[in-house]
Design an enzyme around this catalytic site. Sequence first.
Site, PDB file in Angstrom:
ATOM      1  CG  ASN A   1      -1.493   1.320   1.575  1.00 34.67           C
ATOM      2  OD1 ASN A   1      -2.456   1.762   0.943  1.00 34.67           O
ATOM      3  ND2 ASN A   1      -0.892   2.024   2.539  1.00 34.67           N
TER       4      ASN A   1
ATOM      5  CE  LYS B   1      -0.341   4.041  -6.696  1.00 38.37           C
ATOM      6  NZ  LYS B   1      -0.098   3.155  -5.541  1.00 38.37           N
TER       7      LYS B   1
ATOM      8  CE1 TYR C   1      -0.089   7.623  -6.738  1.00 36.79           C
ATOM      9  CE2 TYR C   1      -1.939   7.878  -8.249  1.00 36.79           C
ATOM     10  CZ  TYR C   1      -1.435   7.479  -7.025  1.00 36.79           C
ATOM     11  OH  TYR C   1      -2.281   6.935  -6.083  1.00 36.79           O
TER      12      TYR C   1
HETATM   13  P1  NAD Z   1      -1.023   8.526   2.619  1.00 32.90           P
HETATM   14  O1  NAD Z   1      -0.019   9.493   2.144  1.00 32.90           O
HETATM   15  O2  NAD Z   1      -2.057   8.963   3.608  1.00 32.90           O
HETATM   16  O3  NAD Z   1      -0.332   7.222   3.187  1.00 32.90           O
HETATM   17  C1  NAD Z   1       0.754   6.598   2.550  1.00 32.90           C
HETATM   18  C2  NAD Z   1       1.612   5.943   3.593  1.00 32.90           C
HETATM   19  O4  NAD Z   1       2.725   5.362   2.920  1.00 32.90           O
HETATM   20  C3  NAD Z   1       2.162   6.938   4.599  1.00 32.90           C
HETATM   21  O5  NAD Z   1       1.928   6.490   5.915  1.00 32.90           O
HETATM   22  C4  NAD Z   1       3.635   7.011   4.258  1.00 32.90           C
HETATM   23  O6  NAD Z   1       4.474   7.277   5.371  1.00 32.90           O
HETATM   24  C5  NAD Z   1       3.879   5.630   3.685  1.00 32.90           C
HETATM   25  N1  NAD Z   1       5.087   5.614   2.854  1.00 32.90           N
HETATM   26  C6  NAD Z   1       5.468   6.548   1.949  1.00 32.90           C
HETATM   27  N2  NAD Z   1       6.666   6.248   1.442  1.00 32.90           N
HETATM   28  C7  NAD Z   1       7.061   5.085   2.028  1.00 32.90           C
HETATM   29  C8  NAD Z   1       8.221   4.273   1.925  1.00 32.90           C
HETATM   30  N3  NAD Z   1       9.233   4.603   1.109  1.00 32.90           N
HETATM   31  N4  NAD Z   1       8.294   3.153   2.685  1.00 32.90           N
HETATM   32  C9  NAD Z   1       7.281   2.817   3.512  1.00 32.90           C
HETATM   33  N5  NAD Z   1       6.166   3.562   3.662  1.00 32.90           N
HETATM   34  C10 NAD Z   1       6.058   4.679   2.932  1.00 32.90           C
HETATM   35  O7  NAD Z   1      -1.726   7.987   1.289  1.00 32.90           O
HETATM   36  P2  NAD Z   1      -3.064   7.148   1.062  1.00 32.90           P
HETATM   37  O8  NAD Z   1      -4.019   8.043   0.386  1.00 32.90           O
HETATM   38  O9  NAD Z   1      -3.471   6.412   2.287  1.00 32.90           O
HETATM   39  O10 NAD Z   1      -2.526   6.145  -0.061  1.00 32.90           O
HETATM   40  C11 NAD Z   1      -2.236   4.778   0.179  1.00 32.90           C
HETATM   41  C12 NAD Z   1      -2.087   4.086  -1.158  1.00 32.90           C
HETATM   42  O11 NAD Z   1      -3.304   4.224  -1.897  1.00 32.90           O
HETATM   43  C13 NAD Z   1      -0.996   4.684  -2.041  1.00 32.90           C
HETATM   44  O12 NAD Z   1      -0.328   3.657  -2.740  1.00 32.90           O
HETATM   45  C14 NAD Z   1      -1.769   5.551  -2.997  1.00 32.90           C
HETATM   46  O13 NAD Z   1      -1.093   5.734  -4.209  1.00 32.90           O
HETATM   47  C15 NAD Z   1      -3.024   4.743  -3.175  1.00 32.90           C
HETATM   48  N6  NAD Z   1      -4.160   5.528  -3.651  1.00 32.90           N
HETATM   49  C16 NAD Z   1      -4.654   6.568  -2.926  1.00 32.90           C
HETATM   50  C17 NAD Z   1      -5.738   7.285  -3.420  1.00 32.90           C
HETATM   51  C18 NAD Z   1      -6.334   8.432  -2.677  1.00 32.90           C
HETATM   52  O14 NAD Z   1      -7.231   9.082  -3.223  1.00 32.90           O
HETATM   53  N7  NAD Z   1      -5.937   8.728  -1.448  1.00 32.90           N
HETATM   54  C19 NAD Z   1      -6.276   6.954  -4.653  1.00 32.90           C
HETATM   55  C20 NAD Z   1      -5.745   5.884  -5.374  1.00 32.90           C
HETATM   56  C21 NAD Z   1      -4.692   5.175  -4.853  1.00 32.90           C
END
Ligand code: NAD
Length: 245
Positions: free
Chosen positions: A88, A157, A153
Amino acid sequence: MSELAGQVAVVTGAGRGIGRAVAKRIAREGALVVCTDVMDPSETVEIISKDGGAAEGMVFDVTSAEAVDDAVKSIHERHGRIDILVNNAGITRDQLLVRMKPEEWRQVLAINLDGAFTMTQPVARIMMRQRSGRIVGISSVVGLMGNAGQCNYAASKAGLIGFTKSLARELGSRGVTVNAVAPGYIQTPMTDKLTDAQREALLRSLAIPRLGTPEDIAEAVAFLVGPGGSYITGTVLNVSGGLYT
Ligand code: NAD
Protein backbone atom coordinates in the site's frame (compact mmCIF):
# COMPACT_ATOMS: atom_id res chain seq x y z
CA MET A 1 -15.82 -12.05 12.93
CA SER A 2 -12.78 -14.30 12.63
CA GLU A 3 -12.37 -15.18 8.97
CA LEU A 4 -8.62 -14.57 9.23
CA ALA A 5 -7.97 -16.04 12.68
CA GLY A 6 -4.45 -17.43 13.02
CA GLN A 7 -3.20 -15.58 9.93
CA VAL A 8 -0.30 -13.13 9.78
CA ALA A 9 -0.68 -10.04 7.59
CA VAL A 10 1.85 -7.39 6.56
CA VAL A 11 0.60 -3.98 5.43
CA THR A 12 3.02 -1.34 4.12
CA GLY A 13 2.26 2.35 4.60
CA ALA A 14 0.00 1.42 7.51
CA GLY A 15 0.80 4.53 9.56
CA ARG A 16 -2.20 6.45 8.27
CA GLY A 17 -4.79 6.76 5.49
CA ILE A 18 -5.79 3.71 3.45
CA GLY A 19 -3.06 1.50 4.95
CA ARG A 20 -4.34 2.16 8.47
CA ALA A 21 -7.93 1.36 7.45
CA VAL A 22 -6.80 -1.86 5.75
CA ALA A 23 -4.76 -2.90 8.81
CA LYS A 24 -7.73 -2.21 11.11
CA ARG A 25 -10.16 -4.13 8.89
CA ILE A 26 -7.91 -7.20 8.54
CA ALA A 27 -7.24 -7.18 12.30
CA ARG A 28 -11.00 -7.16 12.93
CA GLU A 29 -11.13 -10.49 11.08
CA GLY A 30 -8.69 -11.95 13.57
CA ALA A 31 -5.36 -11.70 11.72
CA LEU A 32 -2.24 -10.48 13.48
CA VAL A 33 -1.28 -7.41 11.47
CA VAL A 34 2.30 -6.17 11.15
CA CYS A 35 1.83 -2.47 10.46
CA THR A 36 4.88 -1.19 8.60
CA ASP A 37 5.70 2.35 7.51
CA VAL A 38 8.62 4.67 6.91
CA MET A 39 7.15 6.84 9.69
CA ASP A 40 6.15 5.61 13.15
CA PRO A 41 3.02 3.41 12.76
CA SER A 42 2.41 3.07 16.53
CA GLU A 43 -0.84 5.09 16.43
CA THR A 44 -2.32 2.47 14.09
CA VAL A 45 -1.08 -0.32 16.36
CA GLU A 46 -2.69 1.40 19.39
CA ILE A 47 -6.01 1.83 17.57
CA ILE A 48 -6.08 -1.87 16.63
CA SER A 49 -5.11 -2.96 20.15
CA LYS A 50 -7.84 -0.77 21.70
CA ASP A 51 -10.27 -2.40 19.27
CA GLY A 52 -9.27 -5.83 20.68
CA GLY A 53 -7.11 -6.77 17.67
CA ALA A 54 -3.52 -7.99 17.42
CA ALA A 55 -0.95 -5.74 15.78
CA GLU A 56 2.67 -4.78 15.89
CA GLY A 57 4.60 -1.94 14.27
CA MET A 58 7.80 -1.92 12.22
CA VAL A 59 9.57 1.08 10.73
CA PHE A 60 11.36 0.65 7.41
CA ASP A 61 11.50 2.12 3.93
CA VAL A 62 10.16 -0.12 1.15
CA THR A 63 12.87 1.18 -1.18
CA SER A 64 15.65 -0.32 0.96
CA ALA A 65 16.10 -3.93 -0.13
CA GLU A 66 18.31 -4.64 2.87
CA ALA A 67 15.81 -3.22 5.38
CA VAL A 68 12.92 -5.05 3.70
CA ASP A 69 14.74 -8.40 3.68
CA ASP A 70 15.66 -8.01 7.37
CA ALA A 71 12.08 -7.08 8.26
CA VAL A 72 10.50 -9.98 6.33
CA LYS A 73 13.01 -12.40 7.85
CA SER A 74 12.27 -11.19 11.36
CA ILE A 75 8.47 -11.33 10.85
CA HIS A 76 8.82 -14.89 9.56
CA GLU A 77 11.10 -15.92 12.43
CA ARG A 78 8.74 -14.43 15.04
CA HIS A 79 5.46 -15.74 13.64
CA GLY A 80 6.41 -18.72 11.46
CA ARG A 81 4.29 -17.61 8.49
CA ILE A 82 3.08 -14.71 6.33
CA ASP A 83 -0.39 -15.18 4.89
CA ILE A 84 -1.27 -11.73 3.57
CA LEU A 85 0.80 -8.93 2.04
CA VAL A 86 -0.78 -5.58 1.18
CA ASN A 87 1.55 -3.35 -0.85
CA ASN A 88 0.00 0.00 0.00
CA ALA A 89 2.93 2.41 0.57
CA GLY A 90 2.83 5.11 -2.08
CA ILE A 91 3.43 8.78 -2.80
CA THR A 92 2.54 11.42 -5.39
CA ARG A 93 4.83 14.09 -6.83
CA ASP A 94 2.41 15.70 -9.28
CA GLN A 95 3.73 17.84 -12.12
CA LEU A 96 3.12 18.26 -15.83
CA LEU A 97 5.56 16.13 -17.77
CA VAL A 98 7.34 19.08 -19.38
CA ARG A 99 8.14 20.48 -15.92
CA MET A 100 8.75 17.19 -14.14
CA LYS A 101 12.16 16.83 -12.53
CA PRO A 102 13.86 13.46 -13.07
CA GLU A 103 13.92 13.16 -9.29
CA GLU A 104 10.10 13.46 -9.12
CA TRP A 105 9.77 10.70 -11.70
CA ARG A 106 12.28 8.44 -9.97
CA GLN A 107 10.95 8.91 -6.40
CA VAL A 108 7.42 7.93 -7.38
CA LEU A 109 8.50 4.88 -9.39
CA ALA A 110 10.97 3.86 -6.66
CA ILE A 111 8.38 3.80 -3.87
CA ASN A 112 5.17 2.84 -5.70
CA LEU A 113 6.55 0.21 -8.07
CA ASP A 114 10.08 -0.83 -7.09
CA GLY A 115 8.90 -0.90 -3.46
CA ALA A 116 6.23 -3.46 -4.34
CA PHE A 117 8.85 -5.64 -6.08
CA THR A 118 11.25 -5.37 -3.13
CA MET A 119 8.54 -6.28 -0.59
CA THR A 120 6.89 -9.01 -2.63
CA GLN A 121 9.97 -11.04 -3.59
CA PRO A 122 10.94 -12.32 -0.12
CA VAL A 123 7.29 -12.68 0.95
CA ALA A 124 6.40 -14.63 -2.22
CA ARG A 125 9.19 -17.11 -1.47
CA ILE A 126 7.67 -17.75 1.97
CA MET A 127 4.13 -18.04 0.57
CA MET A 128 5.29 -20.48 -2.12
CA ARG A 129 6.80 -22.72 0.54
CA GLN A 130 3.58 -22.46 2.58
CA ARG A 131 1.55 -23.20 -0.56
CA SER A 132 -0.84 -20.43 0.45
CA GLY A 133 -0.99 -16.66 0.51
CA ARG A 134 -2.75 -13.51 -0.64
CA ILE A 135 -0.99 -10.51 -2.15
CA VAL A 136 -2.88 -7.27 -2.82
CA GLY A 137 -1.38 -4.15 -4.40
CA ILE A 138 -3.03 -0.76 -3.94
CA SER A 139 -2.97 0.65 -7.45
CA SER A 140 -5.20 3.52 -8.64
CA VAL A 141 -7.78 4.21 -11.34
CA VAL A 142 -5.22 6.73 -12.56
CA GLY A 143 -3.17 3.70 -13.66
CA LEU A 144 -6.12 2.67 -15.86
CA MET A 145 -7.36 6.02 -17.18
CA GLY A 146 -4.38 8.37 -16.91
CA ASN A 147 -4.47 11.86 -15.40
CA ALA A 148 -2.82 15.10 -16.48
CA GLY A 149 -0.07 16.03 -14.05
CA GLN A 150 0.46 12.43 -12.96
CA CYS A 151 2.59 10.73 -15.65
CA ASN A 152 4.93 9.42 -12.97
CA TYR A 153 2.15 8.24 -10.65
CA ALA A 154 0.03 6.73 -13.48
CA ALA A 155 3.07 4.86 -14.83
CA SER A 156 3.81 3.45 -11.37
CA LYS A 157 0.19 2.36 -10.81
CA ALA A 158 -0.19 0.88 -14.32
CA GLY A 159 3.12 -0.91 -13.72
CA LEU A 160 1.74 -2.37 -10.51
CA ILE A 161 -1.21 -3.79 -12.48
CA GLY A 162 1.11 -5.50 -15.01
CA PHE A 163 3.17 -6.82 -12.10
CA THR A 164 0.00 -8.17 -10.43
CA LYS A 165 -1.28 -9.94 -13.54
CA SER A 166 2.11 -11.55 -14.25
CA LEU A 167 2.78 -12.63 -10.69
CA ALA A 168 -0.73 -14.11 -10.47
CA ARG A 169 0.25 -16.43 -13.32
CA GLU A 170 3.51 -17.38 -11.59
CA LEU A 171 1.98 -18.15 -8.19
CA GLY A 172 -1.51 -19.50 -8.85
CA SER A 173 -0.41 -23.14 -8.87
CA ARG A 174 1.27 -22.60 -5.48
CA GLY A 175 -1.95 -21.52 -3.78
CA VAL A 176 -1.09 -17.82 -3.80
CA THR A 177 -3.47 -15.21 -5.26
CA VAL A 178 -2.29 -11.81 -6.46
CA ASN A 179 -4.71 -8.94 -7.08
CA ALA A 180 -4.85 -5.17 -7.19
CA VAL A 181 -7.37 -2.67 -5.88
CA ALA A 182 -7.72 0.54 -7.86
CA PRO A 183 -9.15 3.30 -5.67
CA GLY A 184 -10.58 6.49 -7.12
CA TYR A 185 -10.40 9.66 -5.03
CA ILE A 186 -10.29 8.72 -1.40
CA GLN A 187 -10.33 11.20 1.45
CA THR A 188 -6.85 10.89 3.02
CA PRO A 189 -3.86 13.16 3.70
CA MET A 190 -2.82 12.40 0.08
CA THR A 191 -5.95 14.09 -1.34
CA ASP A 192 -6.40 16.81 1.30
CA LYS A 193 -4.47 19.11 -1.05
CA LEU A 194 -7.45 19.42 -3.49
CA THR A 195 -8.90 22.94 -3.79
CA ASP A 196 -12.68 23.43 -3.33
CA ALA A 197 -13.05 23.97 -7.10
CA GLN A 198 -11.14 20.75 -7.86
CA ARG A 199 -13.27 18.89 -5.33
CA GLU A 200 -16.56 20.14 -6.88
CA ALA A 201 -15.41 19.24 -10.41
CA LEU A 202 -14.42 15.82 -9.17
CA LEU A 203 -17.77 15.15 -7.49
CA ARG A 204 -19.54 16.00 -10.76
CA SER A 205 -17.53 13.30 -12.57
CA LEU A 206 -18.48 10.52 -10.17
CA ALA A 207 -21.44 8.15 -10.57
CA ILE A 208 -21.70 8.02 -6.78
CA PRO A 209 -21.25 11.69 -5.81
CA ARG A 210 -19.02 11.44 -2.76
CA LEU A 211 -15.32 10.99 -2.17
CA GLY A 212 -14.42 7.46 -1.16
CA THR A 213 -13.28 6.63 2.34
CA PRO A 214 -10.28 4.54 3.38
CA GLU A 215 -12.85 2.09 4.76
CA ASP A 216 -14.33 1.61 1.26
CA ILE A 217 -10.91 0.40 0.11
CA ALA A 218 -10.37 -1.70 3.22
CA GLU A 219 -13.63 -3.59 2.49
CA ALA A 220 -12.38 -4.49 -1.00
CA VAL A 221 -9.04 -5.71 0.36
CA ALA A 222 -10.78 -7.72 3.10
CA PHE A 223 -12.89 -9.44 0.45
CA LEU A 224 -9.87 -10.35 -1.69
CA VAL A 225 -7.85 -11.74 1.23
CA GLY A 226 -10.85 -13.51 2.80
CA PRO A 227 -12.43 -16.87 1.93
CA GLY A 228 -14.59 -15.24 -0.77
CA GLY A 229 -11.47 -14.33 -2.74
CA SER A 230 -10.03 -17.81 -3.07
CA TYR A 231 -10.76 -18.19 -6.82
CA ILE A 232 -9.92 -14.59 -7.77
CA THR A 233 -6.44 -13.81 -9.06
CA GLY A 234 -4.82 -11.39 -11.52
CA THR A 235 -7.73 -8.95 -11.27
CA VAL A 236 -8.02 -5.23 -10.63
CA LEU A 237 -10.93 -4.30 -8.39
CA ASN A 238 -12.02 -0.78 -9.29
CA VAL A 239 -13.31 1.03 -6.16
CA SER A 240 -13.87 4.52 -7.46
CA GLY A 241 -17.57 5.37 -7.17
CA GLY A 242 -17.76 5.16 -10.94
CA LEU A 243 -15.00 7.69 -11.63
CA TYR A 244 -13.77 5.24 -14.23
CA THR A 245 -15.95 2.44 -15.56
P1 NAD B 1 -1.02 8.53 2.62
O1 NAD B 1 -0.02 9.49 2.14
O2 NAD B 1 -2.06 8.96 3.61
O3 NAD B 1 -0.33 7.22 3.19
C1 NAD B 1 0.75 6.60 2.55
C2 NAD B 1 1.61 5.94 3.59
O4 NAD B 1 2.73 5.36 2.92
C3 NAD B 1 2.16 6.94 4.60
O5 NAD B 1 1.93 6.49 5.92
C4 NAD B 1 3.63 7.01 4.26
O6 NAD B 1 4.47 7.28 5.37
C5 NAD B 1 3.88 5.63 3.68
N1 NAD B 1 5.09 5.61 2.85
C6 NAD B 1 5.47 6.55 1.95
N2 NAD B 1 6.67 6.25 1.44
C7 NAD B 1 7.06 5.09 2.03
C8 NAD B 1 8.22 4.27 1.92
N3 NAD B 1 9.23 4.60 1.11
N4 NAD B 1 8.29 3.15 2.68
C9 NAD B 1 7.28 2.82 3.51
N5 NAD B 1 6.17 3.56 3.66
C10 NAD B 1 6.06 4.68 2.93
O7 NAD B 1 -1.73 7.99 1.29
P2 NAD B 1 -3.06 7.15 1.06
O8 NAD B 1 -4.02 8.04 0.39
O9 NAD B 1 -3.47 6.41 2.29
O10 NAD B 1 -2.53 6.15 -0.06
C11 NAD B 1 -2.24 4.78 0.18
C12 NAD B 1 -2.09 4.09 -1.16
O11 NAD B 1 -3.30 4.22 -1.90
C13 NAD B 1 -1.00 4.68 -2.04
O12 NAD B 1 -0.33 3.66 -2.74
C14 NAD B 1 -1.77 5.55 -3.00
O13 NAD B 1 -1.09 5.73 -4.21
C15 NAD B 1 -3.02 4.74 -3.17
N6 NAD B 1 -4.16 5.53 -3.65
C16 NAD B 1 -4.65 6.57 -2.93
C17 NAD B 1 -5.74 7.29 -3.42
C18 NAD B 1 -6.33 8.43 -2.68
O14 NAD B 1 -7.23 9.08 -3.22
N7 NAD B 1 -5.94 8.73 -1.45
C19 NAD B 1 -6.28 6.95 -4.65
C20 NAD B 1 -5.75 5.88 -5.37
C21 NAD B 1 -4.69 5.18 -4.85
